[in-house]
Write an enzyme that holds these catalytic residues in place. Structure first.
Site, PDB file in Angstrom:
ATOM      1  N   GLU A   1      -3.377   3.151  -7.450  1.00  0.00           N
ATOM      2  CA  GLU A   1      -3.794   4.295  -6.624  1.00  0.00           C
ATOM      3  C   GLU A   1      -2.772   5.419  -6.753  1.00  0.00           C
ATOM      4  O   GLU A   1      -1.736   5.379  -6.075  1.00  0.00           O
ATOM      5  CB  GLU A   1      -3.844   3.909  -5.145  1.00  0.00           C
ATOM      6  CG  GLU A   1      -4.804   2.804  -4.788  1.00  0.00           C
ATOM      7  CD  GLU A   1      -5.072   2.779  -3.278  1.00  0.00           C
ATOM      8  OE1 GLU A   1      -6.244   2.707  -2.925  1.00  0.00           O
ATOM      9  OE2 GLU A   1      -4.124   2.839  -2.477  1.00  0.00           O
TER      10      GLU A   1
ATOM     11  N   HIS B   1       0.855  -1.193   0.000  1.00  0.00           N
ATOM     12  CA  HIS B   1       0.000   0.000   0.000  1.00  0.00           C
ATOM     13  C   HIS B   1       0.888   1.240   0.000  1.00  0.00           C
ATOM     14  O   HIS B   1       1.983   1.239   0.564  1.00  0.00           O
ATOM     15  CB  HIS B   1      -0.939   0.007   1.218  1.00  0.00           C
ATOM     16  CG  HIS B   1      -1.967   1.095   1.109  1.00  0.00           C
ATOM     17  ND1 HIS B   1      -1.712   2.380   1.518  1.00  0.00           N
ATOM     18  CD2 HIS B   1      -3.215   1.095   0.589  1.00  0.00           C
ATOM     19  CE1 HIS B   1      -2.777   3.126   1.254  1.00  0.00           C
ATOM     20  NE2 HIS B   1      -3.700   2.367   0.688  1.00  0.00           N
TER      21      HIS B   1
HETATM   22  O1  G3P Z   1      -6.457   2.048   0.233  1.00  0.00           O
HETATM   23  C1  G3P Z   1      -7.358   2.998  -0.192  1.00  0.00           C
HETATM   24  C2  G3P Z   1      -6.748   4.321  -0.326  1.00  0.00           C
HETATM   25  O2  G3P Z   1      -5.408   4.474  -0.217  1.00  0.00           O
HETATM   26  C3  G3P Z   1      -7.519   5.406  -0.899  1.00  0.00           C
HETATM   27  O3  G3P Z   1      -7.788   6.248   0.161  1.00  0.00           O
HETATM   28  O4  G3P Z   1      -9.034   7.877   1.411  1.00  0.00           O
HETATM   29  O5  G3P Z   1      -8.526   8.285  -1.006  1.00  0.00           O
HETATM   30  O6  G3P Z   1     -10.192   6.538  -0.371  1.00  0.00           O
HETATM   31  P1  G3P Z   1      -8.951   7.298   0.041  1.00  0.00           P
END
Ligand code: G3P
Length: 222
Positions: A141, A93
């Site tokens: 991400e 992550h």
């Molecule tokens: O693991 C999910 C993440 O890193 C995204 O976070 O708060 O933008 O939904 P968020």
């Protein structure tokens, strides 16, 4: 097409710690049952055991250490998260990055224990590299959008599309998720329309006034 996957990463928010974690996991289970969406939760290690006993949706660890059993005080033994009731784990992550060789070792260790693997990545290149290691999922991400409230599926649709394309060329068995800034039904729908199979998300639900309502809204458009 398969039912979309929603992974709710509890991170270390107080709103998703301890009793609050259990409550959030139960709300997630209710929404999964009501809507048929495949919702998984990734609480902190110390909440895994209790949550896994009390809910019937998949529980994931947020990380595992690639150690073998023995003298490693303070480490997260993969066998232990499995015994606690986790059925899979996030790996790499953005808030818990590891090196490439550790991603490989974590996937192999998880595979040997029957734990599903969700490797998080930050761009198309690392997503493609991760796909060669044969995880169950790669979750793209972009770090700058994490916690921003700006959804990757709308702000950077091309990164999702190109990741899906690249991964499927490299290893068609790997399933692609995306995350960062996702909170609404439109965000999830956009993610699915771009070819991903679901989302990984946190703050949009966890910090909402009513997380259950936010989750219901999230899955309302699919
Ligand atoms: O693991 C999910 C993440 O890193 C995204 O976070 O708060 O933008 O939904 P968020």
């Amino acid at each position: 097409k398969e039912t979309p996957i929603v992974i709710l990463n509890f991170k270390t928010y107080l709103e998703s710690t301890g009793e609050n974690a259990l409550k959030l996991a139960k709300s997630s289970e209710m929404v999964a049952e009501e809507t048929g969406v495949n919702i998984m939760v990734a609480p902190q290690y110390t909440d895994i055991y209790r949550i896994a006993r009390e809910v019937d949706i998949p529980v994931l660890a947020q990380h595992i250490d690639t150690i073998d059993a023995g003298g490693h005080t303070g480490s997260i033994l993969p066998e232990c998260v499995k015994e606690a009731g986790a059925v899979g784990t996030l790996i790499n992550h953005s808030e818990r990055r590891v090196e490439l060789f550790e991603i490989d070792a974590a996937i192999k260790k998880a595979d040997s224990l029957g734990l599903s693997t969700v490797v998080c990545t930050n761009n198309i290149e690392t997503s493609s590299a991760a796909a060669t290691l044969n995880p169950d999922f790669v979750a793209i991400e972009p770090p700058e959008l994490i916690g921003s409230g700006i959804p990757v599926s709308k702000a950077e649709p091309e990164i999702v599309e190109k990741t899906v394309e690249s991964i499927h060329n490299i290893n068609p068995k790997v399933r692609v998720l995306c995350g960062a800034g996702i909170s609404t039904g439109d965000d999830l729908k956009a993610a699915i329309d771009l070819g991903s199979e679901g989302v990984l998300l946190a703050s949009g639900i966890i910090l909402a006034d009513d997380p259950k309502k936010a989750l219901l809204d999230l899955v309302s458009k699919i």
